[in-house]
Scaffold this motif. Structure first.
Motif, PDB file in Angstrom:
ATOM      1  N   LEU A 152      22.218  48.416  46.772  1.00 39.49           N
ATOM      2  CA  LEU A 152      21.066  49.115  46.209  1.00 39.49           C
ATOM      3  C   LEU A 152      20.307  48.234  45.223  1.00 39.49           C
ATOM      4  N   GLU A 153      21.020  47.400  44.507  1.00 39.23           N
ATOM      5  CA  GLU A 153      20.349  46.452  43.613  1.00 39.23           C
ATOM      6  C   GLU A 153      19.499  45.457  44.403  1.00 39.23           C
ATOM      7  N   VAL A 154      20.027  45.009  45.547  1.00 46.89           N
ATOM      8  CA  VAL A 154      19.251  44.103  46.399  1.00 46.89           C
ATOM      9  C   VAL A 154      17.975  44.791  46.874  1.00 46.89           C
ATOM     10  N   LEU A 155      18.105  46.039  47.294  1.00 49.60           N
ATOM     11  CA  LEU A 155      16.925  46.787  47.755  1.00 49.60           C
ATOM     12  C   LEU A 155      15.934  46.989  46.622  1.00 49.60           C
ATOM     13  N   GLN A 156      16.434  47.314  45.453  1.00 47.50           N
ATOM     14  CA  GLN A 156      15.558  47.518  44.291  1.00 47.50           C
ATOM     15  C   GLN A 156      14.820  46.223  43.941  1.00 47.50           C
ATOM     16  N   ALA A 157      15.564  45.121  43.898  1.00 49.97           N
ATOM     17  CA  ALA A 157      14.959  43.848  43.514  1.00 49.97           C
ATOM     18  C   ALA A 157      13.897  43.407  44.507  1.00 49.97           C
ATOM     19  N   GLY A 158      14.101  43.739  45.789  1.00 45.39           N
ATOM     20  CA  GLY A 158      13.142  43.339  46.809  1.00 45.39           C
ATOM     21  C   GLY A 158      12.001  44.310  47.001  1.00 45.39           C
ATOM     22  N   GLY A 159      11.969  45.385  46.214  1.00 47.84           N
ATOM     23  CA  GLY A 159      10.897  46.357  46.332  1.00 47.84           C
ATOM     24  C   GLY A 159      11.009  47.250  47.549  1.00 47.84           C
ATOM     25  N   HIS A 160      12.225  47.391  48.089  1.00 50.62           N
ATOM     26  CA  HIS A 160      12.411  48.197  49.296  1.00 50.62           C
ATOM     27  C   HIS A 160      12.784  49.641  48.989  1.00 50.62           C
ATOM     28  N   TRP A 178      37.605  31.040  48.603  1.00 54.51           N
ATOM     29  CA  TRP A 178      37.274  32.404  48.168  1.00 54.51           C
ATOM     30  C   TRP A 178      36.829  32.400  46.714  1.00 54.51           C
ATOM     31  N   THR A 179      37.476  31.575  45.900  1.00 50.87           N
ATOM     32  CA  THR A 179      37.103  31.503  44.488  1.00 50.87           C
ATOM     33  C   THR A 179      35.704  30.914  44.323  1.00 50.87           C
ATOM     34  N   ALA A 180      35.408  29.841  45.041  1.00 52.08           N
ATOM     35  CA  ALA A 180      34.072  29.246  44.942  1.00 52.08           C
ATOM     36  C   ALA A 180      33.010  30.247  45.375  1.00 52.08           C
ATOM     37  N   LEU A 181      33.276  30.951  46.482  1.00 49.80           N
ATOM     38  CA  LEU A 181      32.340  31.984  46.935  1.00 49.80           C
ATOM     39  C   LEU A 181      32.183  33.071  45.885  1.00 49.80           C
ATOM     40  N   SER A 182      33.276  33.499  45.282  1.00 47.69           N
ATOM     41  CA  SER A 182      33.222  34.595  44.316  1.00 47.69           C
ATOM     42  C   SER A 182      32.452  34.203  43.068  1.00 47.69           C
ATOM     43  N   MET A 183      32.628  32.981  42.585  1.00 46.59           N
ATOM     44  CA  MET A 183      31.881  32.537  41.413  1.00 46.59           C
ATOM     45  C   MET A 183      30.384  32.475  41.719  1.00 46.59           C
ATOM     46  N   ARG A 184      30.052  32.046  42.942  1.00 50.99           N
ATOM     47  CA  ARG A 184      28.646  32.004  43.346  1.00 50.99           C
ATOM     48  C   ARG A 184      28.091  33.426  43.475  1.00 50.99           C
ATOM     49  N   THR A 185      28.899  34.319  44.018  1.00 50.36           N
ATOM     50  CA  THR A 185      28.472  35.710  44.175  1.00 50.36           C
ATOM     51  C   THR A 185      28.263  36.364  42.823  1.00 50.36           C
ATOM     52  N   LEU A 186      29.150  36.104  41.872  1.00 47.60           N
ATOM     53  CA  LEU A 186      29.010  36.680  40.536  1.00 47.60           C
ATOM     54  C   LEU A 186      27.733  36.233  39.836  1.00 47.60           C
ATOM     55  N   ALA A 187      27.230  35.068  40.200  1.00 47.63           N
ATOM     56  CA  ALA A 187      25.998  34.570  39.589  1.00 47.63           C
ATOM     57  C   ALA A 187      24.746  35.125  40.251  1.00 47.63           C
ATOM     58  N   HIS A 188      24.887  35.816  41.389  1.00 44.32           N
ATOM     59  CA  HIS A 188      23.736  36.396  42.078  1.00 44.32           C
ATOM     60  C   HIS A 188      23.152  37.515  41.211  1.00 44.32           C
ATOM     61  N   ASP A 189      21.826  37.560  41.093  1.00 43.97           N
ATOM     62  CA  ASP A 189      21.185  38.512  40.187  1.00 43.97           C
ATOM     63  C   ASP A 189      21.586  39.959  40.470  1.00 43.97           C
ATOM     64  N   SER A 190      21.609  40.354  41.732  1.00 46.78           N
ATOM     65  CA  SER A 190      21.928  41.746  42.055  1.00 46.78           C
ATOM     66  C   SER A 190      23.373  42.078  41.718  1.00 46.78           C
ATOM     67  N   VAL A 191      24.264  41.122  41.873  1.00 45.99           N
ATOM     68  CA  VAL A 191      25.671  41.343  41.525  1.00 45.99           C
ATOM     69  C   VAL A 191      25.825  41.432  40.014  1.00 45.99           C
ATOM     70  N   ARG A 192      25.160  40.554  39.291  1.00 42.65           N
ATOM     71  CA  ARG A 192      25.210  40.593  37.825  1.00 42.65           C
ATOM     72  C   ARG A 192      24.727  41.947  37.299  1.00 42.65           C
ATOM     73  N   ARG A 193      23.644  42.442  37.875  1.00 41.56           N
ATOM     74  CA  ARG A 193      23.109  43.718  37.411  1.00 41.56           C
ATOM     75  C   ARG A 193      24.065  44.867  37.733  1.00 41.56           C
ATOM     76  N   ALA A 194      24.667  44.851  38.921  1.00 41.32           N
ATOM     77  CA  ALA A 194      25.612  45.917  39.277  1.00 41.32           C
ATOM     78  C   ALA A 194      26.837  45.882  38.369  1.00 41.32           C
ATOM     79  N   PHE A 195      27.381  44.697  38.104  1.00 38.37           N
ATOM     80  CA  PHE A 195      28.515  44.588  37.185  1.00 38.37           C
ATOM     81  C   PHE A 195      28.138  45.090  35.795  1.00 38.37           C
ATOM     82  N   ALA A 196      26.948  44.719  35.340  1.00 36.78           N
ATOM     83  CA  ALA A 196      26.512  45.150  34.013  1.00 36.78           C
ATOM     84  C   ALA A 196      26.301  46.660  33.966  1.00 36.78           C
TER      85      ALA A 196
END
Length: 285
Positions: free
Chosen positions: A65-73, A242-260
């Motif tokens: 839902l954060e991805v959809l929100q960020a993209g204006g969808h 998996w760890t490298a992917l997860s650290m990259r995923t955690l830095a994604h804006d939509s993931v950061r906002r959902a965690f926050a």
């Protein structure tokens, strides 16, 4: 590594909720450090309401839902359901989902209210309603691979193995048998983590996501990485891809906002285990 996810929680820890937060408290008061803010709804976009439990499997839907929100969808709001407090068994929530589980998504079709449960069903709905939002690859084979990942995570990993770790009392009555059930679940998960690691591309150590571009597969994988960290599997020590992917995923804006929004960390301490499992309980992840 630490900076990636601590930054996502500064609003929660220091009392200034992130500007993108959309939290409602229809079921219960929200703690002061996660105070709700006014939602400015855009009436020209599809609107959703997500009922979620912090850090549970509903997190993947929250990220979508954060991805959809960020993209204006689409626009969305959330209602927090605190499982340790038993909110999933309260009449207010059971009126929304009699099964007492999260996630639940409410929305409208031609003015008629709709309610949908189960993570995979909700994710499928969002992909179908927003095919150009980049939630999944468009090419048929690539999309099928994505659903292969999501189905495996939701069934074998979550429903089969992790539930033995979350709720061994669901499968056995005495303490010794429950310990054996949990050990069985942990052994299965260790096998699954090795399988997961082998399926990720080697170049993911340097860049990219599970399917190349960010997708719902990454949103679901970060849920399980967090669980693996919190339940002592130490993926950061054993699974470098998996760890490298997860650290990259955690830095994604939509993931950061959902965690926050959910006020969760990668390494939140586990709650006290509830003594029994009932039909209206769900795991506390």
């Amino acid at each position: 590594m630490t900076a990636v996810y601590v930054a996502a929680h500064l609003g929660c820890e220091f009392g200034s909720q992130p500007a993108t937060a959309r939290v409602d408290s229809l079921l219960l008061p929200v703690s002061a450090h996660c105070a709700p803010v006014t939602l400015r709804r855009r009436t020209d976009m599809p609107h959703y309401r997500l009922y979620y439990a912090p850090g549970a499997c509903s997190l993947a839907v929250h990220i979508a839902l954060e991805v959809l929100q960020a993209g204006g969808h689409a626009d969305y709001a959330t209602t927090r359901v605190l499982l340790p407090a038993g909110d999933q068994r309260k009449p207010e929530f059971l009126a929304v989902n009699p099964r007492g589980h999260v996630p639940v998504l409410s929305y409208r079709v031609d003015g008629e209210a709709q309610t949908l449960t189960e993570s995979l069903a909700i994710l499928r709905l969002l992909v179908d309603r927003h095919p150009h939002a980049g939630l999944l690859p468009v090419a048929p084979t690539a999309a099928a691979r994505a659903w292969e990942w999501l189905s495996w995570l939701a069934t074998d990993v979550h429903a089969h193995a992790f539930m033995q770790v979350f709720y061994p009392a669901r499968y056995a009555a005495d303490a010794a048998a429950q310990a054996a059930v949990e050990d069985s679940g942990r052994a299965l998960l260790s096998r699954y983590w090795a399988d997961l690691e082998s399926r990720l591309p080697a170049d993911i150590l340097d860049n990219g996501y599970a399917l190349g571009a960010f997708s719902l597969v990454d949103a679901m994988l970060i849920v399980f990485y967090r669980w693996a960290v919190r339940y002592g599997f130490e993926p950061q020590q054993h699974y470098p891809r998996w760890t490298a992917l997860s650290m990259r995923t955690l830095a994604h804006d939509s993931v950061r906002r959902a965690f926050a929004d959910e006020c969760i960390r990668l390494d939140d301490p586990l709650p006290a285990r509830q003594p029994a499992f009932t039909a209206t309980q769900e795991h506390v992840a």
